[in-house]
Design an enzyme around this catalytic site. Structure first.
Site, mmCIF file in Angstrom:
data_model
loop_
_atom_site.group_PDB
_atom_site.id
_atom_site.type_symbol
_atom_site.label_atom_id
_atom_site.label_comp_id
_atom_site.label_asym_id
_atom_site.label_seq_id
_atom_site.Cartn_x
_atom_site.Cartn_y
_atom_site.Cartn_z
ATOM 1 N N GLY B 71 0.828 -1.199 0.000
ATOM 2 C CA GLY B 71 0.000 0.000 0.000
ATOM 3 C C GLY B 71 0.865 1.252 0.000
ATOM 4 N N HIS B 201 -2.741 -7.046 3.025
ATOM 5 C CA HIS B 201 -2.754 -7.574 4.394
ATOM 6 C C HIS B 201 -3.736 -6.863 5.321
ATOM 7 C CE1 HIS B 201 -0.165 -4.607 6.665
ATOM 8 N NE2 HIS B 201 0.043 -4.227 5.429
ATOM 9 N N THR B 237 8.670 -8.368 -12.601
ATOM 10 C CA THR B 237 7.934 -9.631 -12.773
ATOM 11 C C THR B 237 6.833 -9.740 -11.724
ATOM 12 O OG1 THR B 237 9.912 -10.671 -13.638
ATOM 13 C CG2 THR B 237 8.204 -12.150 -12.812
ATOM 14 N N CYS B 324 4.583 2.744 12.775
ATOM 15 C CA CYS B 324 5.854 3.454 12.516
ATOM 16 C C CYS B 324 6.187 4.413 13.658
ATOM 17 C CB CYS B 324 5.789 4.234 11.208
ATOM 18 S SG CYS B 324 4.906 3.419 9.899
#
Lengths: 85, 400
Positions: B71, B201, B237, B324
């Site tokens: 995100g 998630h 990829t 954080c």
């Protein structure tokens, strides 16, 4: 091949792929040209400099007409007329 | 010791059906989604199926979804990519002060590139006022980014009204919907946004995968240069297993949305009601317009970290500010933006509930938490004499 600069071309279909990475200009060209009728004009808007070589070369390889290019401050407009069935 | 996981804003456990959907792509279906033989075609089909599921979750067309590594990458991509693609039109960007670091730090990066950024204040519930946004738009404004729902205080912003203001002035609008997508209904047509960030998630999918919705016709410069993956917009990829996992998670979230919301809302209300009985504890964020699983508080006279660690010793996992800020022992910029005094912002504690939580777990937390608060306050030199907040006023930060 000499590049031909044009102005005010009217397109039947436009693809805005500005900021999309190479070789999206060729993939989009290949995809969209199939959807056009013979004689119709496709406009591709891209900021990728390499398209100036690739698109005319693609036209000559596939038998379609490269009408020309119009330059703006941020990107190029390529005009292709479908000549194949 | 039983684990009571109340930190779903940090991450969610992987849904067992999500893991099951991913497994073949770690083993026999290991093909590169760009390879033209059958192994690659299987991978391509799986990626495109997942893209369609993610798109369906937010009522978008599959071609408007670009998978990213997280995100946070989606937020960086939106802010930096959209601003750079518009630099010929103007150099002004607007974000709110209550954004996640991935938006705020991207905005700071843009400042170093010559953009001017307005950091919009929020009210004491964390809401951005559409009128204020309107006044902040100038001729040079090219991009606005306002979060859909805050991870830290749970407030859900009036994105539909805010994006309408942007549209009126022809300014591109991005919303960080990482905390909301999969947890509450998110409809990009209804919200009227040009770009929307999400992550796997936060919807019981894997970490390491996110996505950015980019409305058709929205120009955005790439963040990662390379080949033609993701429609030539994000090279690298494709992480097929994780993309598949996010797709399955999105499908389950869409199917189970109402039940999940009802479940967590009941538990959340029980938790808020129980904690409201502890003196000098205040709900942060909006009392009604908030994520249904979100209960965030500031507790006077003690530190969030101490509460968090003592709760963890009992098997109760919570957060203090964002993951954080908590790690850096830093006052949450989001809480400060609400007008919460610095000292009080240190007493942040956030409970975010999930589909696996039970009433018994909430009752266990309600039995333990007041004791922990009392124990810590008994050690606090401020508990008896109180705090002088200086600029504190009666209307700041308190949710109810």
């Amino acid at each position: 091949m000499t590049l031909k600069f044009v102005e005010g071309i009217k397109a039947d279909v436009t693809a805005d792929i500005v900021y999309m990475m190479c070789p999206m200009h060729l993939l989009k060209l290949d995809e969209l040209i199939r959807e056009l009728d013979k004689g119709q004009v496709l406009e591709i808007m891209t900021d990728y400099d390499g398209a100036m070589e690739d698109i005319p070369a693609w036209c000559s390889r596939t038998g379609n007409e490269f009408i020309g290019i119009e330059e703006t401050e941020e990107y190029y407009k390529f005009y292709i007329r479908k000549l194949t069935d | 010791m039983k684990m009571c996981y109340f930190d779903h804003a940090a991450t969610n456990p992987l849904h067992p059906e999500v893991l099951e959907s991913m497994m073949p792509f770690f083993k026999e279906e290991f093909g590169n989604a760009l390879s033209v033989y059958d192994l690659g075609m299987h991978a391509r089909e799986a990626v495109e199926h997942a893209r369609a599921e993610v798109a369906a979750l937010i009522n978008a067309k599959p071609g408007t979804i670009v998978f990213t590594s997280s995100g946070v990458e989606a937020n960086n991509f939106a802010l930096r990519g959209a601003a750079i693609a518009r630099k010929q039109q103007g150099n002004h960007v607007i974000v709110s002060k209550a954004e996640h670091h991935s938006v705020l730090n991207s905005a700071r990066f843009l400042e170093k590139q010559g953009f001017v950024v307005t950091y919009l204040p929020v009210d004491n519930h964390g809401l951005v006022a559409p009128d204020l946004l309107k006044k902040s738009i100038i001729n040079e404004t090219v991009l606005i980014s306002i979060t859909h729902a805050s991870r830290e205080i749970g407030t859900v912003e009036p994105i539909k009204e805010l994006s309408a203001v942007a549209k009126e002035r022809g300014v591109a609008f991005h919303t960080d919907a990482i905390a909301s997508t999969g947890n509450i209904p998110v409809d990009v047509q209804d919200l009227g946004v040009d770009m929307l960030s999400m992550t796997g998630h936060q919807m019981y999918g894997p970490k390491g995968i996110g996505a950015l919705y980019i409305r058709e016709g929205t120009r955005i410069a790439p963040l990662i240069y390379g080949g033609i993956q993701e429609g030539g917009r994000r090279a690298g990829t494709e992480n097929v297993a994780y993309v598949v996992g996010m797709g399955r998670a999105a499908q389950l979230a869409r199917e189970e949305m109402n039940d999940r919301m009802e479940h967590v809302r009941k538990l959340r209300d029980r938790l808020v009601q129980g904690i409201a009985g502890i003196p000098n504890v205040y709900l942060t964020g909006h009392p009604e317009n908030r994520l249904p699983n979100h209960a965030s508080f500031v507790v006077e006279f003690i530190e969030g970290e101490a509460m968090l660690l003592m709760l963890a010793m009992k098997g109760i996992y919570t957060a203090s500010g964002s993951a954080c800020s908590s790690k850096a022992l830093k006052s949450s910029p989001v809480l400060l933006s609400l007008g919460v005094p610095t000292a009080l912002a240190q007493g942040s504690i956030v409970f975010t509930l999930g589909r696996g939580n039970t009433e018994e777990e909430v009752d266990f937390a309600l039995a333990e938490f007041p004791q922990i608060v009392s124990k810590l306050r008994a050690m606090s030199p401020f508990a008896n004499k109180g705090w002088d907040y200086g600029t504190k006023n009666d209307t700041c930060y308190v949710g109810g």
